[in-house]
Write an enzyme that holds these catalytic residues in place. Structure first.
Site, PDB file in Angstrom:
ATOM      1  N   PRO A  58       0.819  -1.222   0.000  1.00 41.21           N
ATOM      2  CA  PRO A  58       0.000   0.000   0.000  1.00 41.21           C
ATOM      3  C   PRO A  58       0.852   1.271   0.000  1.00 41.21           C
ATOM      4  O   PRO A  58       0.476   2.275  -0.615  1.00 41.21           O
ATOM      5  CB  PRO A  58      -0.829  -0.113   1.284  1.00 41.21           C
ATOM      6  CG  PRO A  58      -0.841  -1.564   1.604  1.00 41.21           C
ATOM      7  CD  PRO A  58       0.483  -2.090   1.152  1.00 41.21           C
ATOM      8  N   TYR A  59       1.980   1.234   0.682  1.00 46.07           N
ATOM      9  CA  TYR A  59       2.873   2.390   0.706  1.00 46.07           C
ATOM     10  C   TYR A  59       3.423   2.656  -0.689  1.00 46.07           C
ATOM     11  O   TYR A  59       3.430   3.802  -1.167  1.00 46.07           O
ATOM     12  CB  TYR A  59       4.017   2.142   1.693  1.00 46.07           C
ATOM     13  CG  TYR A  59       4.941   3.317   1.875  1.00 46.07           C
ATOM     14  CD1 TYR A  59       4.598   4.371   2.713  1.00 46.07           C
ATOM     15  CD2 TYR A  59       6.164   3.378   1.211  1.00 46.07           C
ATOM     16  CE1 TYR A  59       5.443   5.463   2.889  1.00 46.07           C
ATOM     17  CE2 TYR A  59       7.021   4.461   1.377  1.00 46.07           C
ATOM     18  CZ  TYR A  59       6.656   5.493   2.219  1.00 46.07           C
ATOM     19  OH  TYR A  59       7.485   6.574   2.390  1.00 46.07           O
TER      20      TYR A  59
END
Length: 254
Positions: A158-159
């Site tokens: 997700p980062y």
């Protein structure tokens, strides 16, 4: 280190995620470069202490507590900055978060949503109001992405996705240059911060592993990242628009 003397003289700057790490370093660097600053973050005690420290040094600094992932709070923070500073012509959208990396098929949906809310929606929430505030007189915005926004790194999925999206938002706003507002991004490499220190504590040996991925094999000081943001916000970068500048010790050059 970049000579920052008078680099941002007279600028009225908003900094998000300003209570620690790169954001706190930016608060100090921007002030030393001549800017008045308005600091935004979620942690009141740390933020208030930093603003007080800067005022005690003779700088013009104020703050407001806000979670930029919430549209209303981001809007209120930008409005407070404009009111307190008497305008806005510089903004560093630095607020960000991450989660412990795990395989994608094991990643909890809530972790994905939380990272995207802060890193992507938070940047969007602030930038739309910063642009509106700057339209009458121009200005510059720098969004904080990451080397993870340029290449896949050992960070959580997700980062990586969120930091790619920050670069996309930056490019999408490049057209505002015709109206006097330059929008760019920086892509820091491994940088000393609370978030990175927690990650290193959970993964012994990781810091050394990451260092070996760059030709300049060390962890950056947050002031080095802040100095790059200050340069992009200054008139020295007057022809830089829609760019993502790696500040990564050469990581993405390999």
């Amino acid at each position: 280190m970049v000579n920052i003397n008078n680099l941002l003289a007279g600028r009225k700057a908003l900094i998000t995620g300003a209570s620690s790490g790169i954001g706190a370093a930016a608060a100090r660097v921007f002030c030393e470069a001549g800017a008045s600053v308005f600091l935004v973050a979620r942690r009141d005690n740390e933020l208030a202490a930093l603003a007080a420290e800067l005022r005690n040094l003779g700088f013009d600094a104020d703050h407001a507590v806000a979670d930029v992932a919430h549209p209303g709070e981001a809007k209120a923070a930008v409005e407070a900055a404009v009111e307190r500073l008497g305008g806005l012509d510089a903004a560093f959208n630095n607020a960000g978060t991450s989660v412990v990396p795990v395989p994608m098929h094991l990643m909890d949906d809530a972790d994905f949503e939380g990272v995207m809310a802060v890193n992507v929606r938070g940047t969007w929430n602030c930038m739309k109001h910063e642009l509106a505030a700057m339209l009458p007189g121009g200005g510059a915005i720098v969004n904080n992405s990451s080397v993870a926004g340029l290449v896949a790194t050992p960070a959580a999925a997700p980062y990586i996705a969120s930091k790619h999206a920050v670069i996309g938002l930056t490019k999408a706003a490049a057209g505002y240059a015709a109206q006097g507002i330059r929008v760019n991004a920086i892509a820091p490499g491994t940088t000393r911060s609370e978030m990175m220190d927690r990650w290193f504590d959970l993964n012994p040996g990781l810091e050394e592993e990451l260092r070996t991925m760059a030709p300049l094999p060390r962890t950056a000081d947050p002031r080095e990242i802040a100095a790059a943001a200050a340069w992009l916000l200054s008139d020295q970068a007057s022809f830089v628009v829609g760019a993502t500048v790696p500040v990564d010790g050469g990581w993405t050059a390999r």
